[in-house]
Design an enzyme around this catalytic site. Structure first.
Site, short mmCIF file in Angstrom:
data_model
loop_
_atom_site.label_atom_id
_atom_site.label_comp_id
_atom_site.label_asym_id
_atom_site.label_seq_id
_atom_site.Cartn_x
_atom_site.Cartn_y
_atom_site.Cartn_z
N GLU A 177 -0.52 -7.25 25.87
CA GLU A 177 -1.10 -6.39 24.10
C GLU A 177 -2.41 -5.07 24.61
OE1 GLU A 177 -1.97 -8.38 20.87
OE2 GLU A 177 -2.99 -6.74 19.58
N LYS A 219 3.05 -5.14 23.58
CA LYS A 219 2.49 -5.14 22.25
C LYS A 219 1.17 -3.83 22.54
CE LYS A 219 0.37 -7.20 18.40
NZ LYS A 219 -0.32 -8.23 17.72
P1 13P Z 1 -3.01 -5.92 13.35
O1 13P Z 1 -0.86 -6.45 13.21
O2 13P Z 1 -3.31 -6.41 11.98
O3 13P Z 1 -3.90 -4.90 14.20
O4 13P Z 1 -3.21 -7.12 14.33
C1 13P Z 1 -1.88 -8.06 15.50
C2 13P Z 1 -2.62 -8.95 16.06
O5 13P Z 1 -2.04 -9.35 16.95
C3 13P Z 1 -3.50 -10.04 16.03
O6 13P Z 1 -4.10 -10.85 16.21
#
Ligand code: 13P
Length: 340
Positions: A177, A219
């Protein structure tokens, strides 16, 4: 898990019509939200909250996995595995968020990387033994005129790739991510450029670390203008730019892409996901949700910390999960918002 099982587990996380619920914020992030809603900021309330969202009957129709925090897993160990059992009873995979507090990049103090890589293997070994099947590591990225630097892209990409390699060596599917935060007033083209450069740095780093691309989930953020830009909510531009940069840089053997919601409102993020799936109908990978705030906010508001509202909160979470499932299949219609 062996390699083939990991590939199958990654595919299941992004199965048609399904996405991931991210509840991996620790108390330091959850408590300020509780405070806004007038919910007591205690360990018991956290336990009630996490227990409520990990035991929603029928949620597996729309949700394949739930990412817990390490605090939640520690609490689960103390209280007899109720969160993990709740998820397992629903057929939902348990994941864990592993990145720790950001640290300044040496030699580039304005940039940060996620902390905790040095203790990652030990922590994840314990989580895997406890029954966790996938993991998440997020790299935060700020856009300014000067940032990210070339150095920032490279260090972050190497760190993400090290995390992914360690996770796979333990049989755990890594969610890879990066979160380009929306603060600022930059145009969407700048976010497209930075997203492209991130991806351009990440895939060679994953390759160098011998990460199996078929056993990860990517992600990213959706590509948007900065929050202070008048075009921040331009859904047509968001979907077009997001799909085009992903097509350019994400190899076809990645099993799926699951977006974070990045502070967009619940309905905005659903509409954007729908538009992205319409624009990317023939993309080589499924595109779904891995939302934190956009899935949890309506449930938290409905709950307000009261046992008598638990069912309302679970219904609110189900509703958002269902709307996002429709968006994953590009058949979401805002008119459906009021029908459940
Ligand atoms: P959000 O969808 O709020 O941006 O958060 C994603 C996430 O991985 C939270 O840990």
């Amino acid at each position: 898990m062996e390699g083939c099982d990991m590939r199958n587990a990654a595919k299941r996380l992004v199965a048609p019509g399904k996405g991931i619920l991210a509840i991996d914020d620790n108390a330091d992030v959850v408590f300020p939200r509780f405070a806004e809603l007038g919910i007591e900021q205690t360990g018991d309330m956290l336990k009630n909250y996490w227990s409520m969202v990990t035991s929603v009957e029928g949620l597996s129709e729309f949700v394949s996995g739930v990412i817990l925090s390490e605090d939640a897993i520690a609490m689960d160990m103390q209280h007899g595995k109720s969160f993990l059992q709740g998820l397992a009873a629903e057929g939902i995979a348990a994941g864990v968020g592993l990145d720790q507090a950001d640290i300044a990049l040496p030699s580039s103090e304005a940039e940060k990387v996620a902390g905790g890589l040095d203790t990652l293997e030990k922590r994840l070994t314990a989580h895997a033994a406890y029954g966790v099947h996938f993991a998440k590591w997020c790299m935060p990225v700020r856009i300014t005129e000067a940032l990210p630097t070339d150095f920032g892209y490279q260090v972050n990409a190497i760190q993400l790739a090290r995390y992914a390699a360690i996770a796979q060596s333990l049989g755990i599917v890594p969610i890879v991510e990066f979160d380009i935060v929306t603060e600022g007033d930059h145009p969407i083209e700048r976010c497209t450029e930075v997203t492209g450069r991130m991806l351009e740095a990440i895939f060679p780093a994953l390759h160098t670390q011998r990460v199996d691309l078929a056993a990860i989930v990517l992600k990213p953020n959706m590509v948007t203008a900065g929050r202070g830009n008048a075009h921040f909510r331009n859904i047509e531009a968001i979907s077009r730019q997001t799909v085009s940069v992903l097509r350019r840089f994400v190899p076809a053997d990645v099993p799926g892409i699951a977006f974070l919601s990045g502070g967009q409102s619940p309905t905005e993020s659903t509409a954007n996901l729908n538009a992205i799936n319409m624009a990317g109908r023939d993309a080589p990978w499924p595109m779904t949700f891995c939302f934190g705030r956009a899935l949890q906010d309506p449930a938290q508001s409905a709950w307000q910390g009261q046992a008598s509202r638990r069912k309302d909160a679970q219904r609110a979470l189900m509703h958002r999960a269902k709307m996002n499932s429709l968006a994953q299949r590009a058949i979401y219609d805002p008119a459906l918002e009021n029908q459940d």
